[in-house]
Each structure stands twice: as structure tokens, then as C-alpha cells.
Design a protein around this motif. Sequence first.
Motif, PDB file in Angstrom:
ATOM      1  N   ASP A  70      44.306  10.442 -40.481  1.00 31.65           N
ATOM      2  CA  ASP A  70      44.627   9.074 -40.897  1.00 31.65           C
ATOM      3  C   ASP A  70      44.052   8.783 -42.286  1.00 31.65           C
ATOM      4  O   ASP A  70      44.719   8.180 -43.140  1.00 31.65           O
ATOM      5  N   SER A  71      42.817   9.227 -42.522  1.00 29.34           N
ATOM      6  CA  SER A  71      42.189   9.015 -43.829  1.00 29.34           C
ATOM      7  C   SER A  71      42.955   9.748 -44.922  1.00 29.34           C
ATOM      8  O   SER A  71      43.186   9.209 -46.014  1.00 29.34           O
ATOM      9  N   LEU A  72      43.346  10.989 -44.630  1.00 30.44           N
ATOM     10  CA  LEU A  72      44.113  11.753 -45.618  1.00 30.44           C
ATOM     11  C   LEU A  72      45.476  11.115 -45.859  1.00 30.44           C
ATOM     12  O   LEU A  72      45.938  11.039 -47.002  1.00 30.44           O
ATOM     13  N   ALA A  73      46.118  10.663 -44.800  1.00 28.51           N
ATOM     14  CA  ALA A  73      47.423  10.006 -44.956  1.00 28.51           C
ATOM     15  C   ALA A  73      47.274   8.736 -45.793  1.00 28.51           C
ATOM     16  O   ALA A  73      48.094   8.450 -46.680  1.00 28.51           O
ATOM     17  N   GLU A  74      46.208   7.967 -45.531  1.00 26.56           N
ATOM     18  CA  GLU A  74      45.964   6.741 -46.305  1.00 26.56           C
ATOM     19  C   GLU A  74      45.671   7.095 -47.763  1.00 26.56           C
ATOM     20  O   GLU A  74      46.130   6.424 -48.685  1.00 26.56           O
ATOM     21  N   LEU A  75      44.880   8.172 -47.986  1.00 28.90           N
ATOM     22  CA  LEU A  75      44.568   8.624 -49.336  1.00 28.90           C
ATOM     23  C   LEU A  75      45.845   9.001 -50.078  1.00 28.90           C
ATOM     24  O   LEU A  75      46.064   8.568 -51.219  1.00 28.90           O
ATOM     25  N   PHE A  76      46.689   9.781 -49.431  1.00 26.22           N
ATOM     26  CA  PHE A  76      47.951  10.181 -50.074  1.00 26.22           C
ATOM     27  C   PHE A  76      48.846   8.976 -50.345  1.00 26.22           C
ATOM     28  O   PHE A  76      49.493   8.885 -51.386  1.00 26.22           O
ATOM     29  N   THR A  77      48.855   8.042 -49.413  1.00 24.96           N
ATOM     30  CA  THR A  77      49.656   6.832 -49.604  1.00 24.96           C
ATOM     31  C   THR A  77      49.139   6.040 -50.805  1.00 24.96           C
ATOM     32  O   THR A  77      49.916   5.604 -51.664  1.00 24.96           O
ATOM     33  N   ASN A  78      47.822   5.871 -50.872  1.00 28.17           N
ATOM     34  CA  ASN A  78      47.227   5.121 -51.981  1.00 28.17           C
ATOM     35  C   ASN A  78      47.441   5.831 -53.322  1.00 28.17           C
ATOM     36  O   ASN A  78      47.736   5.195 -54.340  1.00 28.17           O
ATOM     37  N   VAL A  79      47.295   7.157 -53.324  1.00 26.94           N
ATOM     38  CA  VAL A  79      47.509   7.919 -54.559  1.00 26.94           C
ATOM     39  C   VAL A  79      48.970   7.808 -54.990  1.00 26.94           C
ATOM     40  O   VAL A  79      49.276   7.615 -56.171  1.00 26.94           O
ATOM     41  N   SER A  80      49.887   7.907 -54.020  1.00 26.94           N
ATOM     42  CA  SER A  80      51.301   7.807 -54.369  1.00 26.94           C
ATOM     43  C   SER A  80      51.633   6.404 -54.892  1.00 26.94           C
ATOM     44  O   SER A  80      52.429   6.243 -55.827  1.00 26.94           O
ATOM     45  N   LEU A  81      51.009   5.359 -54.293  1.00 23.56           N
ATOM     46  CA  LEU A  81      51.209   3.993 -54.788  1.00 23.56           C
ATOM     47  C   LEU A  81      50.665   3.846 -56.206  1.00 23.56           C
ATOM     48  O   LEU A  81      51.295   3.213 -57.078  1.00 23.56           O
ATOM     49  N   MET A  82      49.511   4.456 -56.451  1.00 29.28           N
ATOM     50  CA  MET A  82      48.917   4.394 -57.779  1.00 29.28           C
ATOM     51  C   MET A  82      49.807   5.111 -58.801  1.00 29.28           C
ATOM     52  O   MET A  82      50.084   4.588 -59.881  1.00 29.28           O
ATOM     53  N   VAL A  83      50.281   6.288 -58.462  1.00 25.76           N
ATOM     54  CA  VAL A  83      51.155   7.052 -59.371  1.00 25.76           C
ATOM     55  C   VAL A  83      52.451   6.288 -59.609  1.00 25.76           C
ATOM     56  O   VAL A  83      52.937   6.191 -60.743  1.00 25.76           O
ATOM     57  N   ARG A  84      53.004   5.712 -58.541  1.00 21.34           N
ATOM     58  CA  ARG A  84      54.235   4.928 -58.673  1.00 21.34           C
ATOM     59  C   ARG A  84      54.006   3.732 -59.616  1.00 21.34           C
ATOM     60  O   ARG A  84      54.824   3.430 -60.473  1.00 21.34           O
TER      61      ARG A  84
END
Length: 126
Positions: free
Chosen positions: A19-33
Motif C-alpha cells: 500500500d505504501s509503495l502504491a501510494e508512493l508511485f501514485t504520488n510520484v506519478s501525480l507530481m510528474v504529471r
Amino acid sequence: MATPAKEAAAAGKRDELADSLAELFTNVSLMVRGELQGTNSQLALLEKMNQRVAEEYSSYGDVASGLRVFVEQLNEKNQGFEEYTSQIDAIDHQVTEFEAVVSMLDKHVSVLEKKVKSAYHVAPTQ
């Protein structure tokens, strides 16, 4: 062997980690977007600015072209007036010479007038 409690705890940690990794990837993808959208917005603004500058310089080109034609017409008219300006200069030179001659004649007439007056005054008294 592992007890069911240990296996459940290990599975819970894996789920938390996932869950933490999924949230991290989601946040990173939101930041990159967000960064990409910001860059796209900047590029769109730059494109609009370039278009505006191109339009302005295009109108300057039209003005410059019109001015070039106007200057050429003025040069043609000026060449037509050069004959008249040379005639005016010649007349001005002749007038200056004429004024000098008139001044000399005036002095001569003045001298002659004095001589005539002195001769007129001297003759009747004798």
C-alpha cells in the motif's frame, strides 16, 4: 514452522508495504504529471507570445515597406526640385552681387550729390 499469527503479521506488513509503495508511485506519478502540465502550460504561453511578436513584427514590416515607398517618392520629388534650388541659389548670388553694385552706386551718387551741392553753392556766390 511459522505460526499462523506470524504469517498473518508478515502478510499485514507486506500489505502495508504494498500500500505504501502504491501510494508512493501514485504520488510520484501525480507530481510528474503536475510538472509536465506546468511545462506544457509554459510552452503554450511561449507559443502564444511568439505568435503575438510575429504578428507585431509583420505589421512593422508593412509599415517599413510603406515608408520605403514614401521615401523613394520623396527622393524623386527632391530630384525634380534640385533644378529649382540651383536656380534659386544662382538668383541669390546675383541678388547679392546686385546689392553690392547698388551700394557702390549709392556711394557714387552720394559723392556726386555732394560735389553738385558744393558746386551749386560755390557758383552763385561768385
